[in-house]
Design an enzyme around this catalytic site. Structure first.
Site, PDB file in Angstrom:
ATOM      1  N   GLU A  26       0.851  -1.194   0.000  1.00  0.00           N
ATOM      2  CA  GLU A  26       0.000   0.000   0.000  1.00  0.00           C
ATOM      3  C   GLU A  26       0.884   1.240   0.000  1.00  0.00           C
ATOM      4  OE1 GLU A  26      -2.971   0.143   3.088  1.00  0.00           O
ATOM      5  OE2 GLU A  26      -3.625   2.163   2.527  1.00  0.00           O
ATOM      6  N   ASN A  71      -6.680   1.751   2.752  1.00  0.00           N
ATOM      7  CA  ASN A  71      -7.383   3.025   2.923  1.00  0.00           C
ATOM      8  C   ASN A  71      -6.908   4.055   1.890  1.00  0.00           C
ATOM      9  OD1 ASN A  71      -8.619   1.832   5.112  1.00  0.00           O
ATOM     10  ND2 ASN A  71      -7.306   2.809   6.626  1.00  0.00           N
ATOM     11  N   ASN A 171     -12.165  -0.623  -1.026  1.00  0.00           N
ATOM     12  CA  ASN A 171     -11.524  -1.184   0.163  1.00  0.00           C
ATOM     13  C   ASN A 171     -12.326  -0.817   1.410  1.00  0.00           C
ATOM     14  OD1 ASN A 171      -9.095  -2.186   1.770  1.00  0.00           O
ATOM     15  ND2 ASN A 171      -9.306  -0.102   2.557  1.00  0.00           N
ATOM     16  N   GLU A 172     -12.633  -1.795   2.223  1.00  0.00           N
ATOM     17  CA  GLU A 172     -13.249  -1.589   3.551  1.00  0.00           C
ATOM     18  C   GLU A 172     -14.326  -0.505   3.524  1.00  0.00           C
ATOM     19  OE1 GLU A 172     -10.246  -1.118   6.618  1.00  0.00           O
ATOM     20  OE2 GLU A 172      -9.659  -3.221   6.425  1.00  0.00           O
ATOM     21  N   TYR A 243      -7.098  -8.095  11.941  1.00  0.00           N
ATOM     22  CA  TYR A 243      -5.792  -7.885  12.576  1.00  0.00           C
ATOM     23  C   TYR A 243      -5.903  -8.311  14.028  1.00  0.00           C
ATOM     24  CZ  TYR A 243      -4.681  -5.158   8.435  1.00  0.00           C
ATOM     25  OH  TYR A 243      -4.454  -4.775   7.135  1.00  0.00           O
ATOM     26  N   GLU A 291      -6.690  -8.970   3.722  1.00  0.00           N
ATOM     27  CA  GLU A 291      -5.846  -8.307   4.725  1.00  0.00           C
ATOM     28  C   GLU A 291      -5.919  -9.141   5.985  1.00  0.00           C
ATOM     29  OE1 GLU A 291      -6.170  -4.101   5.570  1.00  0.00           O
ATOM     30  OE2 GLU A 291      -6.706  -3.676   3.484  1.00  0.00           O
ATOM     31  N   GLN A 350       1.257  -6.207   5.760  1.00  0.00           N
ATOM     32  CA  GLN A 350       1.576  -5.930   4.371  1.00  0.00           C
ATOM     33  C   GLN A 350       2.910  -6.600   4.041  1.00  0.00           C
ATOM     34  OE1 GLN A 350       0.870  -1.791   3.341  1.00  0.00           O
ATOM     35  NE2 GLN A 350      -1.098  -1.782   4.378  1.00  0.00           N
TER      36      GLN A 350
END
Ligand code: AHR
Length: 506
Positions: A26, A71, A171-172, A243, A291, A350
């Site tokens: 990212e 993000n 994304n998200e 996470y 992720e 990542q």
């Protein structure tokens, strides 16, 4: 205490999918700049890429790599990153309160992927942008020639189309922190329209629709149901993100984090199947776990800069991982493999510097974090079919998940090589356990020869908080486990507390 694993090559879950071993790059912190790209570095190649990072990425065994966010993508204008570098604008990145000079864009990223031998997984901006910009990017990447954007790509030096297969629809988008955050209904509409139009340009692409940012999101479940009800026929995969970190010193629950991953996958698969049945769809939607990692969100480096300070490539999310973190990462891979029938793709988030298995010093060395090892060994050795594993083991009491098995494991069997690979964790914070694996069911040939023990390595340190540094990134590299032996028709190995092991039979 003793734990037993029962494995039989007849009981398969599905093939090992290479995309399980994906990662993520990212535009965040020092992931791109000073991570994969640092033109002034002594090991930089003619395109400015750090060859030491390319070598470590290959050694890690990463297969597909998601880009450019995260993000970041929700405010990204991809056109800023094409053409002569001196003409590219510097932009504010609102997601991470940084500036991006756009010296790396789509063409540089694709060159890096080709050099590294990884498959790109591209995300489009559905935060501040929409259908048209996604179509423009797809045209730039996948249309051979004769149109505005395909000819622009050729003018920029790339004759052949990239033919990128995997595309993330934003994304998200369930997260209120996301620029352009949407309700499930709003996102379902936009994602469906984008997917439908993108397929008109390239019917061969695989599309990932956003699922939940974690299983703790208040909309978890209803988000997937609402989005899939509308988008089902136009997409292939639904994403999941998670996470883990050790909260309030609760080591036992942290070590058992993969229990959450198991439930998460099962729940998303159940929701997708419910929508399938309700809508009388025939195809099945699988999961892109694009992720996942350990991330200490409560650490100072995780907080982006504020005010008038908009730095380029600030130190952000640079977690330094210890041995317990590596055991959790190894256990998450066990969970992902165990769900190979539903998880078609996954990305460790990542790759470099930002919550990453690879770290770099500006102008200096690149080195491996503890988490590098279980990933690299699992990626290198998992092959053939994933087997159903029966586990009888002592339990550990955790605050978060109640009683959980101290031992967790998965096995793969490759009929071509007759090799069985076992990946196993001891997530007991206190006690070592003896592991016994009866191998009679793995006997081969007409005379029923039992397989031999090819190798057994264990990642462990008496101090589970040990972390790698640029000066020492080898002290916790997995070492041969001297306790591994054959007793009759059983393989026996002692697994120390808080450890990850790989055992190869053949
Ligand atoms: O990987 C770090 C961030 O975590 C990503 O940008 C975002 O998608 C997630 O919340």
């Amino acid at each position: 205490m003793t734990a037993t694993l029962t494995i039989n090559p007849a009981f398969t879950i599905g093939p090992v999918r290479r995309r399980t071993f994906g990662a993520f790059v990212e535009h965040l912190g020092r992931c791109v700049y000073e991570g994969i790209y640092e033109p002034d570095h002594p090991r930089a190649d003619e395109d400015g890429f750090r060859t030491d990072v390319i070598e470590l990425t290959k050694e890690l065994g990463a297969t597909s790599i998601r880009y450019p966010g995260g993000n970041f993508v929700s405010g990204y204008r991809w056109e800023d990153g094409i053409g002569p570098k001196e003409n590219r604008p510097t932009r504010l990145d609102l997601a991470w309160h940084s500036s991006d000079p756009n010296h790396v864009g789509i063409d540089e990223y694709m060159k890096w992927c080709e050099k590294t031998g990884v498959e790109p997984m591209m995300a489009v901006n559905l935060g501040t942008r929409g259908v048209q910009e996604a179509l423009d990017l797809l045209e730039y990447c996948n249309v051979p020639s004769g149109t505005h954007f395909s000819d622009l790509r050729r003018a920029n030096g790339r004759e052949e189309p990239y033919r990128i297969k995997m595309w993330c629809l934003g994304n998200e988008m369930d997260g209120p922190w996301q620029i352009g955050h949407k309700t499930a209904e709003e996102y379902a509409r936009l994602a469906t329209e984008t997917a439908r139009a993108m397929r008109m340009i390239d019917p061969n692409i695989e599309l990932v629709v956003c699922g939940s940012s974690s299983s703790e999101m208040p909309t978890f479940g209803s988000w997937e149901a609402t989005v899939l009800k509308e988008a089902y026929e136009f997409v292939d995969l639904v994403s999941a993100h998670v996470y883990y970190w050790e909260k309030d010193g609760d080591l036992a629950s942290f070590l058992a984090s993969a229990v959450n991953m198991d439930h998460f996958i099962d729940s998303v698969a159940a929701t997708a199947d419910y929508v399938r049945a309700a809508g009388k769809h025939t195809k099945r939607i699988n999961i892109s776990f694009d992720e996942w990692n350990v991330w200490y969100m409560d650490r100072a480096e995780s907080v982006p800069p504020t005010g008038d300070d908009w730095p380029v490539a600030p130190v952000l999310l640079e977690d330094h991982y210890n041995v317990a973190d590596a055991v959790v990462v190894g256990n998450c891979l066990i969970s992902l493999l165990r769900h190979t029938d539903r998880v078609a793709s996954a990305s460790l988030a990542q790759l470099v510097n930002v919550i990453a298995p690879i770290m770099t010093e500006k102008g200096g060395r690149a080195y491996k974090q503890t988490t590098f090892h279980p990933f690299a060994l699992t990626a290198a050795h998992a092959s053939g079919e994933v087997l159903r594993v029966g586990i009888t083991a002592p339990t550990v009491t955790t605050e978060k998940f109640g009683e959980v098995s101290a031992i967790d494991a998965v096995a793969t069997y490759d009929a071509e090589t007759s090799k069985t690979n076992i990946f196993v964790v001891n997530r007991d914070p206190e006690n070592a356990h003896e592991l016994r694996v009866p191998v009679r069911d793995l006997a081969g040939g007409t005379d029923g020869t039992l397989p031999t023990l090819l190798s057994a390595v264990t990642l462990h340190h008496d101090d589970h908080t040990w972390q790698a540094t640029a000066d020492d990134d080898t002290s916790v590299a997995p070492q041969p486990n001297a306790t591994a032996r054959i007793e009759g028709d059983q393989i026996v190995v002692n697994l120390p507390a808080i450890s990850w092991s790989h055992i190869a039979l053949g």
